[in-house]
Design an enzyme around this catalytic site. Structure first.
Site, mmCIF file in Angstrom:
data_model
loop_
_atom_site.group_PDB
_atom_site.id
_atom_site.type_symbol
_atom_site.label_atom_id
_atom_site.label_comp_id
_atom_site.label_asym_id
_atom_site.label_seq_id
_atom_site.Cartn_x
_atom_site.Cartn_y
_atom_site.Cartn_z
ATOM 1 N N ARG A 51 42.400 43.275 46.492
ATOM 2 C CA ARG A 51 42.093 42.494 47.683
ATOM 3 C C ARG A 51 42.089 40.993 47.466
ATOM 4 O O ARG A 51 42.703 40.244 48.201
ATOM 5 C CB ARG A 51 40.682 42.821 48.182
ATOM 6 C CG ARG A 51 40.583 43.632 49.396
ATOM 7 C CD ARG A 51 39.238 44.314 49.335
ATOM 8 N NE ARG A 51 39.082 44.915 48.022
ATOM 9 C CZ ARG A 51 39.603 46.087 47.702
ATOM 10 N NH1 ARG A 51 40.254 46.785 48.570
ATOM 11 N NH2 ARG A 51 39.470 46.566 46.474
ATOM 12 N N THR A 52 41.347 40.568 46.457
ATOM 13 C CA THR A 52 41.150 39.126 46.328
ATOM 14 C C THR A 52 42.484 38.423 46.075
ATOM 15 O O THR A 52 42.820 37.440 46.735
ATOM 16 C CB THR A 52 40.116 38.817 45.227
ATOM 17 O OG1 THR A 52 38.948 39.564 45.509
ATOM 18 C CG2 THR A 52 39.769 37.346 45.187
HETATM 19 C C1 NCD Z 1 34.481 42.834 43.945
HETATM 20 C C2 NCD Z 1 34.609 42.074 42.638
HETATM 21 O O1 NCD Z 1 35.720 41.918 42.118
HETATM 22 O O2 NCD Z 1 33.589 41.615 42.174
HETATM 23 N N1 NCD Z 1 35.719 43.125 44.526
HETATM 24 C C3 NCD Z 1 36.297 42.206 45.341
HETATM 25 O O3 NCD Z 1 36.704 41.155 44.919
HETATM 26 N N2 NCD Z 1 36.313 42.473 46.647
HETATM 27 C C4 NCD Z 1 33.605 44.014 43.842
HETATM 28 C C5 NCD Z 1 33.944 45.062 42.843
HETATM 29 O O4 NCD Z 1 34.908 44.947 42.078
HETATM 30 O O5 NCD Z 1 33.224 46.042 42.815
#
Ligand code: NCD
Length: 305
Positions: A51-52
Site C-alpha cells: 500500500r504505502t
Molecule cells: C503498516 C506498516 O507498514 O507499518 N502497513 C502500512 O503501511 N499500511 C502496518 C503493518 O505492516 O502491519
C-alpha cells in the site's frame, strides 16, 4: 526545505490545511492532474510494502509526475553495503522528492540530514509511520466529522506497531481524546509512550487484555496485525498471532457508529465476514491514503494551484 519524519512536524493548523487540501483533491482530482508535471518522486523501500509504496507512486502519477525507485534492500546498492547517506545524495540528483521506508529506526532521519530534496518517512522500524497517520486522521475527520472527543481503542501489537505509535503522538493534540490499549501483556504499549507522552500530557488511558470488555465504549477501534518480522522468535509469534479475532458476534457489542480502522495488511485479526459491516472502513481508509499523499507531495514541493 521540509521533510516529514513524524506527524508532529506539522502544526495543528498546517495539518488541517493538509487535510483540507486532500479533501479538495478527492472532490476535484482533475484540477490537480498536472500539478506535478516534470517532477519525479523516488520511492526507496528497504522493507516490504504494498500500500504505502504503491499509494505514493499512484499519488505522484495522478499529479502528473513520474516515479522511480526500488522495492527492497536486495535490489538496491544496500546489498553491496552502500549507506543510506550515500544513497540519498545520489537520489537527490535523480528526483525532486523521496519517500523512504527502512527497518532501522531513524534511517529516514539520517537520510534527511544529507538530502537536498524533501524526504518522507514511509515507516522506520517500530518507530513512526507519519503518512499512515495522516491517512488515519483524514479518515477519522471525514467519516466521524471530528478529531476531538473520541474514545479510541487500539488493539493488537501495540509494542512494535509503528502506526499506533505515530497515531497516538498525533492525536494527543486534540481535545478530549481517551485511549484504550487492548493487547496481550507481551505486546503492551511501550513504557516511554505511557510515561513520557500520555502521562506527561494528562491524556486519559486504560490498558486491558480482553477486547469484549471495552468494545461497547469505543468510538473508534484501530486494529493492527501482530508484526511477525519484529519478533525475536517464531514461537512467541505463533502463540500471539491469533490473540484477537474481530468477528460478527463481537461487533454486536460495539456502538452503531463505531468505526473500525486498520492500516492493513490484515492477517487474521479481522474476519472477512466483518468487511461488509458499514462500520468497517479500512478499505475506504486506503483511498484516503492516496489523497493525503497527493496533498503531502504538493505541500512539500511547495506547489500551489
Ligand atoms: C503498516 C506498516 O507498514 O507499518 N502497513 C502500512 O503501511 N499500511 C502496518 C503493518 O505492516 O502491519
Amino acid at each position: 526545505m521540509r521533510h516529514l519524519m513524524s506527524p508532529l512536524d506539522f502544526s495543528v493548523e498546517e495539518l488541517y490545511q493538509l487535510l483540507d487540501l486532500a479533501e479538495d483533491i478527492k472532490l476535484a482530482p482533475a484540477k490537480y492532474a498536472h500539478a506535478c508535471d516534470g517532477k519525479i518522486l523516488a520511492t526507496c523501500f528497504y522493507e516490504p510494502s504494498t500500500r504505502t509504496r504503491l499509494s505514493f507512486e499512484s499519488a505522484m502519477l495522478r499529479l502528473g509526475g513520474n516515479v522511480l525507485g526500488f522495492a527492497s534492500a536486495d535490489s538496491s546498492s544496500a546489498a553491496k553495503g552502500e549507506s543510506v547517506s550515500d544513497t540519498i545524495r545520489m537520489i537527490s540528483a535523480y528526483a525532486d522528492i523521496c519517500a523512504m521506508r527502512h527497518s532501522k529506526e531513524g534511517a529516514p532521519m539520517v537520510a534527511a540530514s544529507k538530502s537536498s530534496i524533501p524526504v518522507i518517512n514511509a515507516g522506520d522500524g517500530g518507530h513512526q509511520h507519519p503518512t499512515q497517520t495522516l491517512t488515519d486522521l483524514l479518515t477519522i475527520r471525514s467519516l466521524k466529522g471530528r478529531l476531538t472527543n473520541l474514545t479510541i481503542g487500539l488493539c493488537g501489537d501495540l509494542k512494535f506497531g509503528r502506526t499506533v505509535h505515530s497515531l497516538i503522538n498525533a492525536l494527543l493534540r486534540y481535545k478530549d481524546i481517551r485511549f484504550v490499549f487492548i493487547s496481550p501483556k507481551e505486546l503492551r504499549i511501550p513504557s516511554y509512550i505511557q510515561e513520557d507522552i500520555l502521562t506527561k500530557n494528562n491524556i486519559p488511558f486504560q490498558e486491558v487484555i480482553r477486547l469484549e470488555d471495552v468494545l461497547p465504549q469505543l468510538d473508534l477501534l484501530y486494529m493492527t496485525r501482530v508484526q511477525r518480522e519484529r519478533f525475536f522468535n517464531e514461537e512467541d509469534y505463533v502463540r500471539l498471532k491469533d490473540f484477537y479475532i474481530l468477528n460478527k458476534e463481537k461487533m454486536e457489542l460495539a456502538k452503531e457508529d463505531m468505526l473500525i480502522l486498520h492500516p492493513l495488511p490484515r492477517v487474521n485479526e479481522i474476519s472477512v465476514e466483518v468487511d461488509s459491516d458499514p462500520r468497517a472502513v479500512y478499505f475506504q481508509q486506503v483511498q484516503y491514503g492516496l489523497y493525503v499523499r497527493m496533498a503531502l507531495i504538493l505541500t512539500l514541493l511547495e506547489i500551489s494551484l
